[in-house]
Design an enzyme around this catalytic site. Structure first.
Site, PDB file in Angstrom:
ATOM      1  N   ASN A 408       0.826  -1.202   0.000  1.00 59.21           N
ATOM      2  CA  ASN A 408       0.000   0.000   0.000  1.00 59.21           C
ATOM      3  C   ASN A 408       0.862   1.253   0.000  1.00 59.21           C
ATOM      4  O   ASN A 408       1.084   1.855  -1.041  1.00 59.21           O
ATOM      5  CB  ASN A 408      -0.954  -0.011   1.204  1.00 59.21           C
ATOM      6  CG  ASN A 408      -2.141   0.921   1.006  1.00 59.21           C
ATOM      7  OD1 ASN A 408      -2.028   1.963   0.380  1.00 59.21           O
ATOM      8  ND2 ASN A 408      -3.278   0.551   1.542  1.00 59.21           N
ATOM      9  N   ASP A 409       1.353   1.654   1.165  1.00 60.61           N
ATOM     10  CA  ASP A 409       2.081   2.920   1.269  1.00 60.61           C
ATOM     11  C   ASP A 409       3.331   2.956   0.394  1.00 60.61           C
ATOM     12  O   ASP A 409       3.700   4.018  -0.113  1.00 60.61           O
ATOM     13  CB  ASP A 409       2.474   3.175   2.728  1.00 60.61           C
ATOM     14  CG  ASP A 409       1.265   3.303   3.639  1.00 60.61           C
ATOM     15  OD1 ASP A 409       0.228   3.804   3.157  1.00 60.61           O
ATOM     16  OD2 ASP A 409       1.342   2.898   4.808  1.00 60.61           O
TER      17      ASP A 409
END
Length: 480
Positions: A408-409
């Site tokens: 994700n990040d």
């Protein structure tokens, strides 16, 4: 056993530890590196036991009970360690590392208290005589670093596990007014009581100093969020090494000094590398003050409801099977689903079709440094296919399909495009530059940083929702 032989054996053990670090720097040589480490530790332990027996014999002491307890502790501790190592899941490895760091810190504190209680037994001073001031300084340093390491590692363990309801163990930073000032005052008080101990060798200031150090370990880590836990684990690794080295000076044990220094320095270097990967200040990490500057842990709050383009595993398999180049970005979701073996099978099928497949690894993917590398190595993925971020970022623009699995990040374009984002400036895997992007996630939930990811809403992105293992297995069946 003469002291020259002891010195030689300690030197051999030290060389083994150095070779272990060298071997662990590359997955291809990690097994031999582990072997060197185990051999070095065995030599160090047996040599130390032989040295204790020799010194006790010279003093005419009966060590039968002490040696019995020592070997019992080695057997019990070794059995527990072997059991935990065999049973621990890959997703729980970061918690295990944090737990091990806490034990190292606590061991340093216990040894320091034993030395202060019976300095003559450790050869620091004749019976009834005070400990030399220089040794008191070393005991003070080893004790407070060990205490901070212990309590800080316990908090890190709780934050990493994510299953405890106690507020200090939750991923979100715990912040309050005057936090840094309180930490500073406590640090000064700890230093003051430590100086009193160094001047007087009195027990009360030593105990108070230790208690403050335990409290500081908690207060330093609680303002740090889950997004920054990979750096915290590395930092605490460094602290545990310095604690061991400090006690090694007090005991005049060169093996403990060397081993502690190796762990401390390698942990500090790794922390610096991780800070660069996350665009963090190294000194803020050391002081435990960066958790509330941004990049804090995921808040778990609701994300903005926006339309996304979704598809099935069959759709994803069709895109992958018709591509010429594929880059796979593994993340923590892959580890949670234990999907690495299914992914290896998918990779093999794509390669059989003549497709160029590579893996892209972000330095902080997962929950600790090297987490994804170990995960892929467990599935026996050919390491020639695995590439670090700085080596592969330039290839994304020419890549046909990027398959993001649970990350994700580390692929969030906001780090590049939004200067106000809490991850602004953080180096990312530039998956958004690829021609087509496939993202597998269980849901649209945010990552550790609690941010929506613009990558998921791009026109060229297709979301495939579901458990990573099930989705990948379905892809394997569909790839022709």
């Amino acid at each position: 056993m003469s002291m020259s032989v002891v010195t030689l054996l300690y030197l051999i053990a030290s060389v083994c530890f150095i070779q272990a670090l060298k071997g662990l720097s590359n997955p291809k040589t990690a097994r031999i590196g582990n072997t060197f480490g185990m051999v070095g530790m065995a030599i160090a332990i047996l040599t130390t036991i032989a040295l204790i027996v020799k010194q006790a014999s010279a003093l005419g002491s009966d060590l039968s009970l002490g040696l019995g307890l020592l070997f019992a502790a080695l057997v019990v501790g070794g059995a527990i360690g072997a059991y935990v190592a065999a049973k621990v899941e890959m997703t729980k490895m970061p918690e295990l590392v944090a737990a091990m760091h806490s034990l190292i810190g606590l061991a340093a504190v216990c040894i320091a208290y034993a030395v202060v209680s019976e300095p003559s037994a450790f050869g620091l001073a004749p019976l009834g005589e005070p400990i030399p001031v220089g040794n008191r300084v070393e005991l003070f340093i080893g004790t407070f670093v060990g205490a901070i390491t212990f309590s800080g590692s316990v908090i890190a363990f709780g934050k990493l596990s994510g299953k405890y309801q106690f507020r200090l163990f939750k991923g979100a930073p715990v912040v309050y007014r005057g936090q840094h000032m309180i930490n500073l005052l406590l640090a000064l008080a700890m230093l003051g009581f430590g100086i009193i101990f160094m001047l007087t060798q009195a027990w009360l200031p030593f105990v108070i100093m230790t208690a403050i150090a335990f409290a500081l370990g908690v207060l330093i880590i609680i303002p740090i969020g889950g997004a920054d836990m990979p750096v915290v684990v590395s930092m605490l690794n460094s602290y545990s090494g310095w604690a061991a080295a400090g006690i090694g000076f007090s005991l005049n044990n060169p093996m403990l000094i060397i081993a502690g220094s190796l762990v401390g320095s390698s942990g500090a270097i790794l922390s610096y590398i991780m800070c660069r990967a996350m665009n963090r200040s190294f000194f803020n990490v050391l002081l435990g003050g960066f958790g509330n500057e941004g990049g804090a842990a995921a808040t778990g709050g609701a994300q903005e409801q926006r339309p996304v383009k979704s598809g099935s595993a069959d759709d994803a398999a069709f895109m992958l099977g018709n591509a010429e180049t594929v880059v796979i970005v593994p993340g923590y979701g892959l580890a949670v689903a234990r999907a690495q073996h299914a992914l290896k099978e998918l990779t093999d099928k794509l390669i059989e079709k003549g497709i160029d497949v590579k893996y892209a690894i972000h330095p902080v993917a997962g929950r600790m440094p090297g987490h994804m590398n170990v995960l892929l190595a467990e599935a026996e993925v050919d390491y020639e296919l695995v590439h670090e971020m700085e080596d592969i970022n330039g290839e994304f623009q020419q890549t046909d399909v990027v398959l993001v699995l649970g990350a994700n990040d580390v692929v969030n374009p906001a780090a590049k495009t939004d200067p106000k984002s809490v991850i602004a400036g953080m180096p990312i895997l530039e998956a958004y530059r690829a021609k087509t992007i496939i993202v597998n996630k269980r849901s649209m939930a945010a990552g550790y940083a609690g941010l929506d990811n613009e990558l998921f809403y791009m026109d060229k992105t297709m979301m495939v929702f579901g458990d990573a293992k099930k989705v990948i297995e379905d892809m394997v069946k569909a790839v022709e």
